[in-house]
Design a protein around this motif. Structure first.
Motif, mmCIF file in Angstrom:
data_model
loop_
_atom_site.group_PDB
_atom_site.id
_atom_site.type_symbol
_atom_site.label_atom_id
_atom_site.label_comp_id
_atom_site.label_asym_id
_atom_site.label_seq_id
_atom_site.Cartn_x
_atom_site.Cartn_y
_atom_site.Cartn_z
ATOM 1 N N VAL A 132 0.819 -1.210 0.000
ATOM 2 C CA VAL A 132 0.000 0.000 0.000
ATOM 3 C C VAL A 132 0.851 1.257 0.000
ATOM 4 C CG1 VAL A 132 -1.532 1.388 1.445
ATOM 5 C CG2 VAL A 132 -2.114 -0.969 0.947
ATOM 6 N N HIS A 133 1.794 1.349 0.890
ATOM 7 C CA HIS A 133 2.586 2.577 1.008
ATOM 8 C C HIS A 133 3.473 2.792 -0.209
ATOM 9 C CE1 HIS A 133 1.216 3.422 5.054
ATOM 10 N NE2 HIS A 133 1.398 2.132 5.354
ATOM 11 N N GLU A 134 3.925 1.679 -0.781
ATOM 12 C CA GLU A 134 4.722 1.794 -2.007
ATOM 13 C C GLU A 134 3.855 2.348 -3.147
ATOM 14 O OE1 GLU A 134 7.133 -1.104 -5.114
ATOM 15 O OE2 GLU A 134 6.528 -1.871 -3.150
ATOM 16 N N VAL A 135 2.602 1.850 -3.207
ATOM 17 C CA VAL A 135 1.685 2.346 -4.239
ATOM 18 C C VAL A 135 1.367 3.818 -4.001
ATOM 19 C CG1 VAL A 135 -0.640 2.108 -5.209
ATOM 20 C CG2 VAL A 135 0.694 0.072 -4.652
ATOM 21 N N PHE A 136 1.229 4.181 -2.739
ATOM 22 C CA PHE A 136 0.988 5.591 -2.430
ATOM 23 C C PHE A 136 2.094 6.472 -3.006
ATOM 24 C CE2 PHE A 136 -1.735 4.899 1.658
ATOM 25 C CZ PHE A 136 -2.793 4.523 0.842
ATOM 26 N N SER A 137 3.330 6.091 -2.782
ATOM 27 C CA SER A 137 4.467 6.886 -3.259
ATOM 28 C C SER A 137 4.476 6.955 -4.781
ATOM 29 C CB SER A 137 5.782 6.280 -2.757
ATOM 30 O OG SER A 137 5.813 6.261 -1.348
ATOM 31 N N HIS A 138 4.197 5.812 -5.430
ATOM 32 C CA HIS A 138 4.209 5.775 -6.886
ATOM 33 C C HIS A 138 3.080 6.651 -7.469
ATOM 34 C CE1 HIS A 138 3.459 3.828 -10.914
ATOM 35 N NE2 HIS A 138 4.764 4.129 -10.976
ATOM 36 N N THR A 139 1.923 6.561 -6.811
ATOM 37 C CA THR A 139 0.787 7.370 -7.278
ATOM 38 C C THR A 139 1.087 8.852 -7.142
ATOM 39 O OG1 THR A 139 -0.722 5.624 -6.560
ATOM 40 C CG2 THR A 139 -1.686 7.782 -7.004
ATOM 41 N N LEU A 140 1.752 9.218 -6.046
ATOM 42 C CA LEU A 140 2.098 10.622 -5.840
ATOM 43 C C LEU A 140 3.071 11.104 -6.914
ATOM 44 C CD1 LEU A 140 1.337 12.815 -3.822
ATOM 45 C CD2 LEU A 140 3.388 12.226 -2.509
ATOM 46 N N GLN A 141 4.009 10.238 -7.302
ATOM 47 C CA GLN A 141 4.944 10.595 -8.373
ATOM 48 C C GLN A 141 4.200 10.793 -9.697
ATOM 49 O OE1 GLN A 141 7.957 7.562 -8.495
ATOM 50 N NE2 GLN A 141 8.787 8.072 -6.468
ATOM 51 N N LEU A 142 3.248 9.890 -9.951
ATOM 52 C CA LEU A 142 2.457 10.015 -11.180
ATOM 53 C C LEU A 142 1.679 11.340 -11.206
ATOM 54 C CD1 LEU A 142 1.031 6.386 -11.552
ATOM 55 C CD2 LEU A 142 2.789 7.453 -12.976
ATOM 56 N N LEU A 143 1.143 11.714 -10.055
ATOM 57 C CA LEU A 143 0.397 12.978 -9.987
ATOM 58 C C LEU A 143 1.311 14.162 -10.235
ATOM 59 C CD1 LEU A 143 -1.954 12.349 -6.928
ATOM 60 C CD2 LEU A 143 -2.628 12.555 -9.314
ATOM 61 N N HIS A 144 2.488 14.122 -9.639
ATOM 62 C CA HIS A 144 3.430 15.222 -9.856
ATOM 63 C C HIS A 144 3.856 15.302 -11.314
ATOM 64 C CE1 HIS A 144 3.327 16.129 -5.732
ATOM 65 N NE2 HIS A 144 4.226 15.237 -5.277
ATOM 66 N N GLY A 145 3.892 14.149 -11.977
ATOM 67 C CA GLY A 145 4.240 14.129 -13.390
ATOM 68 C C GLY A 145 3.044 14.343 -14.299
ATOM 69 N N GLN A 146 1.851 14.630 -13.705
ATOM 70 C CA GLN A 146 0.601 14.885 -14.445
ATOM 71 C C GLN A 146 0.169 13.687 -15.294
ATOM 72 O OE1 GLN A 146 0.567 18.623 -16.596
ATOM 73 N NE2 GLN A 146 -0.258 19.659 -14.771
ATOM 74 N N HIS A 147 0.556 12.450 -14.832
ATOM 75 C CA HIS A 147 0.021 11.229 -15.444
ATOM 76 C C HIS A 147 -1.265 10.895 -14.686
ATOM 77 C CE1 HIS A 147 3.728 10.825 -17.702
ATOM 78 N NE2 HIS A 147 4.432 10.926 -16.560
ATOM 79 N N LEU A 149 -4.417 9.846 -15.482
ATOM 80 C CA LEU A 149 -5.212 8.619 -15.652
ATOM 81 C C LEU A 149 -4.581 7.445 -14.924
ATOM 82 C CD1 LEU A 149 -6.323 8.865 -19.381
ATOM 83 C CD2 LEU A 149 -7.756 9.054 -17.365
ATOM 84 N N GLU A 150 -3.218 7.273 -15.053
ATOM 85 C CA GLU A 150 -2.534 6.170 -14.357
ATOM 86 C C GLU A 150 -2.633 6.357 -12.845
ATOM 87 O OE1 GLU A 150 -1.387 8.041 -16.684
ATOM 88 O OE2 GLU A 150 -0.338 6.906 -18.264
ATOM 89 N N GLU A 154 -4.548 3.760 -10.012
ATOM 90 C CA GLU A 154 -3.973 3.210 -8.774
ATOM 91 C C GLU A 154 -4.751 3.700 -7.553
ATOM 92 O OE1 GLU A 154 0.184 3.877 -8.495
ATOM 93 O OE2 GLU A 154 0.670 2.636 -10.242
ATOM 94 N N LEU A 155 -5.171 4.923 -7.614
ATOM 95 C CA LEU A 155 -5.951 5.461 -6.497
ATOM 96 C C LEU A 155 -7.271 4.695 -6.342
ATOM 97 C CD1 LEU A 155 -6.240 7.675 -4.336
ATOM 98 C CD2 LEU A 155 -7.283 9.132 -6.074
ATOM 99 N N MET A 156 -7.928 4.422 -7.466
ATOM 100 C CA MET A 156 -9.174 3.642 -7.397
ATOM 101 C C MET A 156 -8.922 2.246 -6.846
ATOM 102 S SD MET A 156 -11.522 4.560 -10.721
ATOM 103 C CE MET A 156 -10.347 3.894 -11.882
ATOM 104 N N ILE A 223 -11.736 11.450 -15.605
ATOM 105 C CA ILE A 223 -11.567 11.070 -14.192
ATOM 106 C C ILE A 223 -12.822 11.446 -13.401
ATOM 107 C CG2 ILE A 223 -10.257 11.608 -12.102
ATOM 108 C CD1 ILE A 223 -7.789 11.938 -13.930
ATOM 109 N N ILE A 224 -13.363 12.631 -13.671
ATOM 110 C CA ILE A 224 -14.571 13.074 -12.970
ATOM 111 C C ILE A 224 -15.728 12.130 -13.247
ATOM 112 C CG2 ILE A 224 -16.309 14.919 -12.919
ATOM 113 C CD1 ILE A 224 -13.957 16.887 -13.401
ATOM 114 N N GLU A 225 -15.865 11.677 -14.497
ATOM 115 C CA GLU A 225 -16.946 10.755 -14.854
ATOM 116 C C GLU A 225 -16.759 9.396 -14.185
ATOM 117 O OE1 GLU A 225 -19.991 11.129 -16.774
ATOM 118 O OE2 GLU A 225 -19.345 12.993 -15.850
ATOM 119 N N ARG A 226 -15.493 8.913 -14.082
ATOM 120 C CA ARG A 226 -15.245 7.651 -13.351
ATOM 121 C C ARG A 226 -15.741 7.756 -11.908
ATOM 122 N NH1 ARG A 226 -8.924 6.229 -14.673
ATOM 123 N NH2 ARG A 226 -9.134 5.581 -16.872
#
Length: 743
Positions: A132-147, A149-150, A154-156, A223-226
């Motif tokens: 979980v915590h590893e996914v949290f870090s990866h998701t945060l990196q994706l957000l900072h990189g404006q990815h 959808l990916e 992971e958040l879902m 994302i909003i529609e999902r």
């Protein structure tokens, strides 16, 4: 024992009714002897009929009896089956009681089995829980990189894992363990906030992004529609609602978009509320709104689902924001130009092809269903504010015009003239042009505003005439102190009369509706008062020049043939030449009033008790002088254009007839004719005229006055008073000595 009749009284009653009916029928059929021959036939037919009825009754009763027998048999069979079932239930009960101890062991096994299933589920998700915590870090990196959808995928996944665990705990009533799970998945809150912040930043820049980089905006909408679909699914199940649900991101999307629109155009720093600054602001709003709605219609609509109705939402947002914005502006103390701009912009520009009716926006953009940009009440309130501002401006302008006009009266040169030589000034043109321009400008907004400005213009014109009249009175007072100031006093009074006539003829043209071009009564009264005051001042000026001559009347020098009336004619002729510089209606009015003034002054001079005829010859001389003077004056006014029927000098001729009467005894009849012709003459006037004759006895005087008392006169409506303005000097009181008799 009771008889059958007592047990069944209805049978006996029925039988009696039947017998009665039979007797009635038989008596009706066999009332004649020849009918008895068919008795046998009737008996045979009735016997057959009774037999048929009895057979049908027997058949019906037999069928009912058979049905009752079958029912009784079925009841007996059901009772036997119920008894058998009761026996079987009793046996089962004893069997269950014997097997209670083995069942307790099965319950323990069931509990172990449930625990095993739970542990197996936990074992399956352990790898996901540990990551979980590893996914949290990866998701945060994706957000900072404006990815986005990916990151959202992971958040879902993490939310689904957390919500599944919480749901299981909820179903098993282990609410105490939910806090531990929420703490373990606490990073989800930060990720949600980070994702939401980026989404709302994208939505806030949507109008720019759909032109430059629509992919980012489309990603945010996906994302909003999902999230909306997840919300809808959880709300439909309604068994367990995880924390943070529903997110309602679609509504947040609308809210952010509306805030962006209003913030960009309507929450700006305080603007210049004056006319030029407001005009620039409204022009910028018009250009920006049309440009942005074009972007929404042509680009943004393609980036969002159809059910978003994004064009309608944006149109309504602009409309509502403009409505509030205009209300905010109207709370300021605006000048008349700013108020006019707002009314024109809201009522005309907003719906015009320059803005919401732009060809690039039609037919998709339609603001007709959104209501008016300014409510009728607000329009009326704004119009009234505008009228107040215009009124203040008109008042100031008229006051300056009046001040200039007042100064011109004291100039060392005559007033200007028109092409016909009539005196005038620029005042009527200035005033009417100013009022007409304001009315025409108001017509560009609404008919109601035009009507308000028109009514205000008439009110201000009426007030202006009142102030102009006061200024005229002040000028007259200055002239009374020194008749050389103003130098061209009479000329400017004539110019005022021409100006007043020009204003009167121009007022009706102010109203745009030709069917309503009537001058209000109060305004007409103000014009009449102005004209009357100017005429009065002119006549007072004429009177000042005539008075020294009239004071020499009557006298014996005058009787002997002086040039007194000739001098009066010269004065009158001089003023008549001045009066010719005024337009004809006023010229004729001045001529008539001047003639009446001369007549009244001439008669007043005769009644000042300065002279009494001492003989018949002197009385004849007086009558000759009256005839000559009246004729000379009459010819003068006739030559100036005043018909004899319009002249009041006839009173002098009538007076001459009264004085020339040789027999005083006939005076009562002559006086009666005189009184009928001039009903405003009083007994004091008559008494003074009788004194002037010098030959009227007390008895004749008494008869004449008595006759006047018996014939009171009523003034006709069209009668021009002559004698009522002439005051008779009070008689001198006799001088009395103390303790003596009056002389």
């Amino acid at each position: 024992a009771s008889s059958p009749d007592e047990e069944w009284p209805e049978v006996e009653k029925a039988e009696k009714l039947a017998r009665g009916a039979a007797l009635k029928w038989a008596s009706g059929v066999f009332y004649r002897p020849e009918k008895l021959e068919g008795l046998g036939q009737y008996r045979s037919r009735e016997t057959q009929r009774n037999s048929s009825i009895q057979s049908r009754l027997k058949s019906t009763v037999q069928s009912y009896l058979e049905g009752v027998s079958a029912g009784l048999e079925q009841l007996r069979s059901a009772a036997r089956e119920v008894q058998s079932v009761c026996q079987d239930l009793g046996a089962a009960r004893w069997a269950l009681l014997d097997s209670s101890e083995p069942c307790q062991g099965l319950q323990q096994m069931q509990a172990l089995m449930a625990e095993h299933v739970q542990l197996a589920s936990v074992v399956q998700v352990l790898p996901q829980l540990f990551s979980v915590h590893e996914v949290f870090s990866h998701t945060l990196q994706l957000l900072h990189g404006q990815h986005l959808l990916e990151a959202h995928a992971e958040l879902m996944m993490m939310e689904h894992l957390r919500d599944d665990i919480l749901s299981q705990l909820h179903l098993r009533g282990l609410s105490s363990a939910q806090a531990t799970v929420l703490s373990y998945f606490g990073g989800l809150q930060e990720l949600n906030e980070c994702l939401a912040k980026q989404l709302w930043d994208i939505v806030g820049s949507s109008l720019r992004l759909v032109r430059e980089d629509p992919v980012l905006f489309v990603t945010a909408v996906r994302i909003i529609e999902r999230e909306e679909k997840i919300d809808d699914t959880l709300l439909l199940e309604a068994t367990f609602l995880p924390p943070g649900r529903p997110k309602g991101w679609r509504q947040k999307f609308y809210h952010v978009l509306q805030e962006t629109i209003t913030g960009a155009h309507f929450h700006a720093p305080r603007m210049d509320a004056e006319g030029p600054g407001l005009a620039r602001h409204l022009a910028a709003l018009k250009e920006d709104i049309v440009s942005e709605l074009r972007v929404v219609k042509d680009l943004m609509v393609q980036c969002v689902p159809a059910h978003y109705n994004i064009l309608s939402v944006c149109t309504a947002t602009y409309h509502q924001a403009l409505t509030s914005h205009l209300q905010d502006i109207l709370r300021e103390d605006l000048d008349k130009q700013a108020l006019f701009l707002l009314l024109e912009w809201a009522l005309h520009v907003y719906h015009s092809p320059e803005m919401m009716g732009h060809p690039d926006l039609l037919p998709e953009v339609d603001v007709s269903a959104l209501g008016p940009l300014m409510s009728p009440e607000l329009v009326d309130q704004t119009e009234r504010k505008y009228v107040v501002k215009v009124k203040a401006s008109v008042l100031e302008w008229m006051q300056r015009t009046l001040e200039v006009e007042f100064k011109e009266w004291f100039r060392e040169e005559e007033p200007e003239t028109d092409h016909q030589g009539f005196f005038q000034s620029a005042l009527p043109i200035i005033v009417m042009q100013m009022l007409n321009e304001n009315i025409q400008v108001a017509s560009l907004i609404t008919d109601s505003l035009q009507e308000k400005i028109y009514n205000m213009a008439l009110e201000e014109l009426e007030a202006f005439l009142g102030r102009l009249r006061e200024a005229l009175v002040q000028c007259g007072q200055e002239h009374q102190k020194d008749r050389t100031i103003p130098k061209y006093y009479v000329s400017y009074l004539l110019a005022v009369l021409n100006n007043n006539l020009a204003l009167s003829s121009s007022v009706s043209s102010l109203h745009p509706n030709t069917t309503r071009r009537e001058v209000p009564t109060s305004l007409q009264a103000a014009l009449d008062r102005m004209q009357k005051k100017a005429c009065q001042l002119l006549l007072e000026e004429l009177l000042l020049d005539l008075q020294p001559l009239c004071q020499q009347l009557p006298s014996r020098k005058w009787l002997s043939g002086s040039q007194l009336v000739t001098s009066m004619c010269e004065v009158i002729d001089k003023y008549a030449k001045d009066f010719s510089r005024v337009r004809k209606p006023i010229f004729m009015l001045l001529l008539m009033e001047s003639e009446l003034l001369v007549t009244s002054q001439y008669l007043r001079a005769l009644m000042q008790k300065k002279m009494v005829c001492r003989s018949r010859e002197e009385r004849g001389q007086l009558c000759d002088r009256l005839l000559q003077d009246a004729t000379q004056l009459q010819e003068l006014f006739w030559g100036l254009g005043l018909d004899q029927s319009q002249q009041s000098l006839e009173a002098v001729f009538a007076l001459r007839e009264l004085l020339s009467l040789k027999d005083p005894a006939l005076l009562s009849l002559e006086v009666l004719g005189f009184v009928n012709k001039y009903p405003d003459i009083s007994d004091e006037h008559i008494s003074t005229l009788l004194d002037l004759r010098g030959d009227v006895s007390k008895e004749v005087r008494h008869v004449v006055l008595e006759m006047m008392a018996q014939h009171p006169q009523v003034l006709p409506e069209s009668y021009r008073p002559i004698f009522s303005t002439i005051l008779i000097p009070a008689p001198e009181l006799p001088f009395c000595l103390r303790k003596g008799k009056c002389a």
